[in-house]
Enzyme design. Structure first.
Site, mmCIF file in Angstrom:
data_model
loop_
_atom_site.group_PDB
_atom_site.id
_atom_site.type_symbol
_atom_site.label_atom_id
_atom_site.label_comp_id
_atom_site.label_asym_id
_atom_site.label_seq_id
_atom_site.Cartn_x
_atom_site.Cartn_y
_atom_site.Cartn_z
ATOM 1 N N GLU A 1 8.463 7.101 -2.359
ATOM 2 C CA GLU A 1 8.253 6.145 -1.281
ATOM 3 C C GLU A 1 9.604 5.691 -0.718
ATOM 4 O O GLU A 1 10.422 5.117 -1.422
ATOM 5 C CB GLU A 1 7.467 4.960 -1.880
ATOM 6 C CG GLU A 1 7.555 3.676 -1.136
ATOM 7 C CD GLU A 1 7.002 2.495 -1.954
ATOM 8 O OE1 GLU A 1 6.517 2.689 -3.091
ATOM 9 O OE2 GLU A 1 7.066 1.379 -1.434
ATOM 10 N N ASP B 1 6.982 2.162 -5.908
ATOM 11 C CA ASP B 1 7.340 0.891 -6.530
ATOM 12 C C ASP B 1 6.207 0.398 -7.427
ATOM 13 O O ASP B 1 5.041 0.659 -7.152
ATOM 14 C CB ASP B 1 7.596 -0.183 -5.467
ATOM 15 C CG ASP B 1 8.877 0.090 -4.688
ATOM 16 O OD1 ASP B 1 9.705 0.870 -5.196
ATOM 17 O OD2 ASP B 1 9.028 -0.476 -3.597
ATOM 18 N N ASP C 1 4.633 -2.273 -7.646
ATOM 19 C CA ASP C 1 4.029 -3.519 -7.156
ATOM 20 C C ASP C 1 2.798 -3.179 -6.306
ATOM 21 O O ASP C 1 2.417 -2.016 -6.200
ATOM 22 C CB ASP C 1 5.054 -4.341 -6.364
ATOM 23 C CG ASP C 1 5.570 -3.574 -5.141
ATOM 24 O OD1 ASP C 1 5.034 -2.484 -4.846
ATOM 25 O OD2 ASP C 1 6.513 -4.057 -4.496
ATOM 26 N N ASP D 1 2.271 -3.179 -3.073
ATOM 27 C CA ASP D 1 2.536 -2.264 -1.967
ATOM 28 C C ASP D 1 2.699 -0.838 -2.468
ATOM 29 O O ASP D 1 2.168 0.098 -1.877
ATOM 30 C CB ASP D 1 3.822 -2.674 -1.241
ATOM 31 C CG ASP D 1 3.506 -3.560 -0.041
ATOM 32 O OD1 ASP D 1 2.300 -3.735 0.239
ATOM 33 O OD2 ASP D 1 4.460 -4.066 0.578
#
Ligand code: 0RA
Length: 644
Positions: free
Chosen positions: A432, A510, A512, A514
């Protein structure tokens, strides 16, 4: 029957050898000794009760996960016979429990069609259990026998009186066989039992988990029972999609001695969702029954559309995929002697089934279109739209094909390839963002690890028409980088993996919300457009750490809050804790050490437990309704199994 009798002449020594063989080569019988194989044990036992129900002798089945992780399956059927088996000289119950392949065969009238993927019988479960206890309620008595690793501990004995009828089986999987885990997953069992209740309407199946209690102090329990069978199954699958016709179209009957059940609906999505079953087994490679469905659907709709005059102004043909855009359908057949083919033995081979299903589907659809002219018009319009879109897509698809097929077309500029060329040794990380991509590029072992940075959020393929997907540059780059080409216009999802360049595709995002959303977008793409890659076990998810815990020269990474606290304690407190908000916050060495180095990283291999359930989850996650999605992402992160 006389043939079977001859087989039963085999003596007890052979039976013993059979059980030993199961323990020596468990994968031959239950597929694997991982999570999947473990759950298979439960399905194998439940299947016996389902058979009893299909034979008309049983209405209720309960499945209990006990505190110690053993499982109890009970039914209110006739009870496994306990009398002395003529050929074997011991109780029939003991024969069923300790002889491989005995099953219920001695009951020649039994309508036995269910049966797990391998249909190996309860004796196999017994062989792979540390301990098993069978209790039979029959002829006014309670009968009992226990086993250890498949060996009877005592002859079948009566332990009391009863008015009840039925069979209970409790088994504890053998940890020396299931070395990875013997912990049953509630949701996995619930999904399968729900599926079974849809596939066999009327039967009531209750699942209870006695390992935990809810807030009110009750064990978690669910009842699965379907009045309308496949019709309800379709509604369940399409829960988060918008139907474009009045109700589910369905039929149930028997053609040429083959029981056939079909249900279908059209929704406003572009996804094609066909699920097929043979004897309650999901045939995800399809086969003759699915071909029959396609044939019946295509010919009937085409005939209707031609006669309606709606195609008169159309300058091109409608074909193939066009009839199945936005279609959710289930085909379920019962076949006495199924021949399973294909890579995973989930493709039905029996030729005679094609016409049985095709005729059934044609009949069902003709009647429906006749009686529902408004719906018929909507369906034909949808098909025409799909055909138009397909034409628009042709150019885009040809672009993908040209670029990938011609080696001179070159790899995407963003791909940092590895030097190794043997695909079985190569990995590609889909990362990403460009900055994390840069770090990964520095940190990797360029010998066998390639890096492909992806721009922020990739296209949500769940809501995009097929030609939009193929026009998307990011997605085209994925095809090109992987060396995957796509199938014909008839079936755009037929993949060509011959030139696949990596056997590990690692999604690295990541840690998290998102990041997990982006990982889900990428997974949705693989699920809808490269499902075979998942089925082959090529797709993985990287697990970057959440924290770095430091004290002086000592440092360790943590993947959870619990782990962080444990490390802090082991360091004697007074630690410095860094929280990684994203991959970008790690330097190249840290990323290599924690997430990319095969020696220390944890990759989660993406697997599909249940196709219909996966389909439901993706349509829910990526569809229009936002609230259920939020909740799911927060609770589950991503659906994947741990793999070292
Ligand atoms: C064969 C014959 C009969 C019962 C069964 C099999 C049977 C097997 C299982 C396994 C789990 N639950 C079961 N319930 C029944 C009985 C034949 C008869 O009573 O005439």
């Amino acid at each position: 029957m006389s043939e079977e009798k001859k087989n039963y002449g085999a003596d007890q020594i052979q039976a013993l050898e059979g059980m030993e063989h199961v323990r020596m080569r468990p994968s031959m019988y239950i597929g694997d000794v991982g999570v999947r194989g473990l759950h298979h044990l439960v399905y194998e036992v439940v299947d016996n009760s389902i058979d009893e129900a299909l034979a008309g002798h049983c209405d209720n089945i309960t499945v209990i996960i006990n505190e110690n992780n053993s499982v109890t399956v009970t039914d209110d059927g006739r009870g496994i016979p306990v009398g002395i088996h003529k050929k074997e000289g011991v109780s029939a119950l003991q024969v069923v429990m300790t002889k491989i392949g005995a099953g219920g065969k001695f009951d020649k009238d039994s309508y036995k069609v269910s049966g797990g993927l391998h249909g190996v019988g309860v004796s196999c479960v017994n062989a792979l259990s540390d301990h098993l206890k069978a209790t039979v309620y029959r002829d006014g008595k309670i009968w009992e026998q226990e086993y250890e690793r498949g060996k009877a501990l005592y002859p079948v004995k009566a332990v009391g009186d009863t008015e009840k009828r039925g069979t209970d089986v409790t088994f504890l999987p053998d940890t020396s066989i299931f070395t990875q885990t013997i912990v049953f997953n509630y949701d996995t069992l619930a999904n399968r039992l729900r599926e079974l209740s849809f596939l066999n309407k009327g039967i009531k199946i209750i699942l209870t988990d006695r390992r935990h209690k809810d807030e009110e102090g009750n064990f978690i329990t669910e009842t699965f029972q379907s009045e309308e069978g496949l019709k309800e199954f379709i509604r369940f699958l399409d829960d988060t999609r918008l139907p474009i016709i009045e109700d589910v179209i369905s039929m149930e009957g028997e053609k040429n001695g083959i029981p056939v059940e079909v249900a279908m609906i059209y929704n406003d999505s572009y996804a094609e969702n066909l699920h097929s079953y043979v004897n309650n087994i999901n045939t995800h490679e399809g086969g003759t029954h699915l071909s029959g469905f396609r044939r019946g659907l295509t010919t009937t709709l085409k005939k209707y559309a031609d006669n309606s005059g709606m195609l008169d102004k159309l300058k091109f043909d409608i074909a193939g995929d066009d009839f199945r855009e936005g279609l959710t359908a289930i085909v379920s057949v019962k076949v006495q002697e199924p021949q399973f083919e294909g890579q995973t033995k989930t493709k039905l081979g029996n030729r005679e089934v094609t016409s049985a299903v095709s005729q059934s589907v044609s009949q069902m659809l003709e009647d429906y279109l006749e009686e529902h002219p408004a719906d018929a018009k909507i369906i034909v319009q949808k098909v025409i739209l799909a055909a138009q879109a397909r034409h628009a897509a042709r150019k885009a698809r040809e672009m993908v094909q040209r670029k990938t097929v011609m080696s001179g077309g070159g790899l995407p500029g963003k791909l940092s390839d590895c030097s190794e060329t043997d695909p079985t040794l190569c990995e590609v990380f889909l990362v990403e963002g460009d900055s994390a991509g840069g770090t990964a590029k520095q940190g990797r072992d360029r010998e066998f690890q390639a890096i492909m940075p992806l721009r922020g959020k990739i296209l949500n393929v769940e809501k995009a028409m097929t030609h939009k997907v193929f026009e998307n540059e990011e997605i085209r780059n994925i095809y090109t980088a992987l060396g995957v080409t796509i199938g014909t216009e008839e079936d755009s999802k037929a993949l060509n993996l011959e030139k696949l360049r990596y056997h590990k595709v690692v999604i690295m995002c990541d840690a998290d919300i998102d990041g997990s959303h982006i990982a889900t977008l990428i997974l949705t793409f693989f699920f809808r457009y490269m499902r075979e890659m998942i089925e082959m076990g090529y797709i993985y998810i990287a697990t970057p750490p959440l924290y770095l815990v430091k004290k002086g020269a000592k440092k360790r990474y943590a993947w959870s809050d619990k782990e962080r606290d444990e490390i802090a304690e082991s360091f004697g407190g007074g630690v410095n804790i860094q929280r990684y908000k994203g991959l970008g916050e790690m330097n190249a060495d840290q990323l290599w050490d924690t997430t990319m180095n095969p020696e220390f990283r944890t990759l989660r291999q993406v697997t599909i437990d249940s196709l219909p359930e996966a389909d439901r989850i993706f349509s829910m996650l990526m569809g229009d309704e936002v609230p259920p999605r939020r909740e799911f992402i927060e609770k589950n992160a991503i659906y994947a199994n741990i793999d070292a």
